[in-house]
Enzyme design. Sequence first.
Site, short mmCIF file in Angstrom:
data_model
loop_
_atom_site.label_atom_id
_atom_site.label_comp_id
_atom_site.label_asym_id
_atom_site.label_seq_id
_atom_site.Cartn_x
_atom_site.Cartn_y
_atom_site.Cartn_z
N VAL A 80 20.04 -19.48 36.53
CA VAL A 80 20.54 -18.55 35.53
C VAL A 80 21.72 -17.82 36.16
O VAL A 80 21.86 -17.77 37.38
CB VAL A 80 19.46 -17.53 35.06
CG1 VAL A 80 18.40 -18.22 34.20
CG2 VAL A 80 18.83 -16.81 36.22
N SER A 81 22.60 -17.28 35.32
CA SER A 81 23.84 -16.69 35.81
C SER A 81 23.67 -15.30 36.43
O SER A 81 24.42 -14.91 37.30
CB SER A 81 24.87 -16.59 34.69
OG SER A 81 25.18 -17.89 34.24
N THR A 82 22.69 -14.55 35.96
CA THR A 82 22.54 -13.18 36.46
C THR A 82 21.09 -12.91 36.82
O THR A 82 20.17 -13.58 36.34
CB THR A 82 22.97 -12.13 35.40
OG1 THR A 82 22.04 -12.18 34.32
CG2 THR A 82 24.37 -12.37 34.91
N GLN B 292 18.50 -12.34 33.96
CA GLN B 292 18.00 -13.44 33.14
C GLN B 292 16.74 -14.03 33.77
O GLN B 292 16.49 -13.87 34.96
CB GLN B 292 19.08 -14.51 32.99
CG GLN B 292 20.28 -14.05 32.19
CD GLN B 292 21.40 -15.08 32.19
OE1 GLN B 292 21.80 -15.56 33.24
NE2 GLN B 292 21.89 -15.40 31.02
#
Length: 180
Positions: free
Chosen positions: A9-11, A14
């Site tokens: 996931v990007s962050t 998340q």
Amino acid sequence: MRLFGYARVSTSQQSLDVQVKALKAEGVRANRIFTDKVTGSHVNREGLRLLRLKVEEGDVILVKKLDLLGRDTADMIQLIKEFDEMGVAIRFLDDGISTEGTMGKMVVTILSAVAQAERQRILERTNEGRVEAKAKGVKFGRKRTIDRRRVKELREEGVGATDIAKQMGIGRSTVYKLLR
């Protein structure tokens, strides 16, 4: 053949839960699932690095979606090539494609190029919208918290920059910037 999984996931806000559940449902053991909570725009990711160290010839890596492995076409091609040279295949569950075989590698390469082009278009549209909004007077960024009018009033009353800074709770250099 051993199954491995990769989820990203990007962050940090998340959740990886949906991806991890999908990988487990496909038969990947929990200790063979590698994860990252970081952007996919580069390949310097801890989970991916560990995955590269663990896999061996004949292994298969499962990833829920193509763009979770990487965002940049050149990086994706390099990763696919690296795993291919090791004799490791990659299967993308949601996309229904795999790097097994020549056609699979070609399809993955084409799809990653298309995904990168789409991201570029999204960025362009976002920037165009931002420029248009600015032209219409929309203000971006944090709202000002310093009463500029009060700073100028104090200066006109003959109060020095140091005293203005103390009264307003700001730096003296900020006072000078506001008075310009």
